[in-house]
Design an enzyme around this catalytic site. Structure first.
Site, short mmCIF file in Angstrom:
data_model
loop_
_atom_site.label_atom_id
_atom_site.label_comp_id
_atom_site.label_asym_id
_atom_site.label_seq_id
_atom_site.Cartn_x
_atom_site.Cartn_y
_atom_site.Cartn_z
N SER A 41 0.83 -1.20 0.00
CA SER A 41 0.00 0.00 0.00
C SER A 41 0.88 1.27 0.00
O SER A 41 1.72 1.43 -0.88
CB SER A 41 -0.97 -0.06 1.19
OG SER A 41 -1.98 0.91 1.05
N ASP A 74 -9.98 -4.89 -4.32
CA ASP A 74 -9.45 -3.86 -3.41
C ASP A 74 -10.35 -2.62 -3.42
O ASP A 74 -10.48 -1.96 -4.44
CB ASP A 74 -8.03 -3.49 -3.86
CG ASP A 74 -7.28 -2.64 -2.84
OD1 ASP A 74 -7.94 -1.90 -2.08
OD2 ASP A 74 -6.04 -2.71 -2.81
N HIS A 102 -8.05 -5.30 0.13
CA HIS A 102 -6.81 -4.55 0.36
C HIS A 102 -5.95 -5.31 1.36
O HIS A 102 -5.80 -4.91 2.52
CB HIS A 102 -7.12 -3.13 0.85
CG HIS A 102 -5.95 -2.20 0.82
ND1 HIS A 102 -5.29 -1.89 -0.35
CD2 HIS A 102 -5.32 -1.52 1.80
CE1 HIS A 102 -4.30 -1.06 -0.07
NE2 HIS A 102 -4.30 -0.82 1.22
#
Length: 232
Positions: free
Chosen positions: A122, A177, A211
């Protein structure tokens, strides 16, 4: 800069998973927003190679605009997660310099740059891409999970003299995601192909994954590390 960690602020309290034998390579891995190095140190321990040192630094705690200025571990400020959102250019560049200081420290302590992989998840993956592509050392590769390329409009010009023109990049993204949609990952992969040799960019997506990471992704990461950092 001598061999102690105090001269490199992020190394002083980084989580380091030492090799079980002589360390001839290193993986520096950066966590996502609000996390710490501990979770990725644990994840990497499950796929570790005995001659590789894994370094998982903790991001400093700063107010994050995206989260109503709440103070949390964050490599740089985030204003939004869309490709055209304003970006914290000064913060991104400062964070990249701090990661480069870790690379420099490892090089001075005997691990050649071409035996160092930089990676992250991320926001950490975003920073690993930016740092590696602007680094003056030729690194082994980049692991970019569920992320994007920060300051993307500055590339390919921002890539430091093309030192890492041939760097291998493994980019992975969950297809479900909700935070950083997979199409942003796909746009990033296309952008990366204009910065490095296109055949060096792998973009893998995982159905049903949000995610986060998944076992198949971790196996892909393990294979990538083994291929780029063979035993010597």
């Amino acid at each position: 800069m001598c061999g102690n960690n105090m001269s490199v602020p992020l190394l002083a309290d980084a989580v380091t998973v030492s090799g079980a034998e002589r360390e001839t390579a290193a993986v520096i891995f950066l966590h996502g927003l609000g996390d710490t190095g501990h979770s990725w140190a644990d994840a990497l321990s499950s796929i570790r190679l005995p001659y590789v040192k894994y370094i998982c630094p903790h991001a400093p705690r700063i107010p994050v605009t995206l989260n109503m200025k709440m103070v949390m571990p964050s490599w740089f400020d985030l204003m939004g997660l869309s490709p055209d959102a304003p970006e914290d250019e000064a913060g991104i560049k400062k964070a990249a310099e701090n990661i480069k200081a870790i690379i420099e420290h490892e090089v001075k302590n005997g691990i050649p740059p071409n035996r160092i992989i930089l990676g992250g998840f991320s926001q950490g993956g975003a920073l690993s891409l930016y740092t590696a592509l602007t680094c003056q050392h030729q690194l082994a590769g980049i692991v970019a999970l569920s992320c994007w390329l920060p300051l993307h409009k500055a590339f390919p010009q921002a890539a430091n003299n093309g030192v890492n023109k041939d760097i291998a990049i493994l980019q992975c993204h969950g297809e479900m995601d909700p935070m950083i949609p997979v199409r942003f990952g796909a746009l990033t992969a296309e952008k990366l192909k204009s910065v490095v040799t296109p055949t060096k960019v792998q973009f893998k997506t995982y159905p049903g994954v949000m995610h986060s990471s998944c076992p198949q992704e971790m196996m892909a990461v393990k294979e990538f590390i083994e291929k780029l950092l063979p035993r010597i």
